[in-house]
Design an enzyme around this catalytic site. Structure first.
Site, PDB file in Angstrom:
ATOM      1  N   GLY A  49     -31.007 -16.098 -38.328  1.00 26.82           N
ATOM      2  CA  GLY A  49     -31.908 -15.182 -39.029  1.00 26.82           C
ATOM      3  C   GLY A  49     -31.298 -13.791 -39.073  1.00 26.82           C
ATOM      4  N   HIS A  50     -30.016 -13.747 -39.370  1.00 26.75           N
ATOM      5  CA  HIS A  50     -29.318 -12.460 -39.474  1.00 26.75           C
ATOM      6  C   HIS A  50     -27.973 -12.660 -40.156  1.00 26.75           C
ATOM      7  CE1 HIS A  50     -26.746 -13.779 -36.182  1.00 26.75           C
ATOM      8  NE2 HIS A  50     -27.825 -14.100 -35.497  1.00 26.75           N
ATOM      9  N   ALA A  51     -27.337 -11.546 -40.494  1.00 23.21           N
ATOM     10  CA  ALA A  51     -25.966 -11.559 -41.015  1.00 23.21           C
ATOM     11  C   ALA A  51     -25.145 -10.615 -40.143  1.00 23.21           C
ATOM     12  CB  ALA A  51     -25.936 -11.104 -42.467  1.00 23.21           C
ATOM     13  N   ARG A  72     -27.465 -16.388 -42.014  1.00 26.34           N
ATOM     14  CA  ARG A  72     -27.479 -17.764 -41.522  1.00 26.34           C
ATOM     15  C   ARG A  72     -28.721 -18.055 -40.703  1.00 26.34           C
ATOM     16  NH1 ARG A  72     -23.521 -16.074 -38.099  1.00 26.34           N
ATOM     17  NH2 ARG A  72     -23.077 -14.815 -39.925  1.00 26.34           N
ATOM     18  N   ILE A 114     -27.199  -7.488 -38.996  1.00 28.77           N
ATOM     19  CA  ILE A 114     -28.202  -7.092 -39.999  1.00 28.77           C
ATOM     20  C   ILE A 114     -29.335  -8.094 -39.852  1.00 28.77           C
ATOM     21  CG2 ILE A 114     -28.664  -6.691 -42.450  1.00 28.77           C
ATOM     22  CD1 ILE A 114     -25.415  -6.741 -42.566  1.00 28.77           C
TER      23      ILE A 114
END
Ligand code: TYD
Length: 151
Positions: free
Chosen positions: A60-62, A107, A132
């Site tokens: 749940g982030h990049a 992802r 992020i």
């Protein structure tokens, strides 16, 4: 449609499944991974997810700069990749395959089977500043071409 958007749409193809060597032996199989050879970066950190409860979603982030490679050492799970324009799902269930994820990819990891272990090889030490965690911020950075030079 602008050229920048066209370029952005191809970024997801940078994510790819890598197959590692397997030394077959009647005593059991052995797989090895060497940095800059089987993975396209220097490995500075390793971490793993385990004891994941049924239904949990990780990620749940990049990342801004981090390259990663995810391996299902045991069990199976899905890795959903989003480049800001397109989504792609990868099913990982064998320890001699890994999913390479370059920077600038949102992802999520889900559908963990019981007793699964997700091993992650990472190109940098842990740094919260590299994350992020806001999807709209990620989309904005993609639209502004933040990762276009990696195309
Ligand atoms: P996070 O990367 O958000 O987990 P996931 O993407 O797998 O859901 O990390 C969860 C927490 O663990 C967060 O508070 C930071 C911490 N953490 C470290 O301290 N070092 C690490 O190398 C990693 C990956 C996470």
């Amino acid at each position: 449609m602008s050229l920048k958007i066209e370029m952005g749409r191809k970024r997801i193809d940078l994510c790819k499944i890598i197959e590692f060597p397997v030394v077959h032996d009647h005593r059991g199989n052995l797989t090895f991974i060497e940095e800059n050879k089987h993975v396209p970066f220097e490995i500075k950190r390793i971490y793993y997810l385990y004891d994941v409860p049924s239904g949990a979603v990780r990620g749940g982030h990049a990342h801004i700069e981090l390259h990663q490679l995810i391996i299902a050492l045991s069990g199976s799970f899905d890795v959903i990749i989003d480049d800001g324009y397109q989504r792609k799902s990868f099913f990982l269930n064998r320890p001699h395959y890994g999913l390479y994820i370059p920077p600038g990819m949102w992802r999520e990891i889900e559908n963990f089977s019981s007793n699964s272990v997700a091993l992650v090889l990472a190109s940098e030490l842990y740094d919260e500043e590299d994350y992020i965690r806001d999807y709209e911020k990620f989309r904005k950075m993609v639209r502004e071409g933040f990762w276009d030079e990696s195309d």
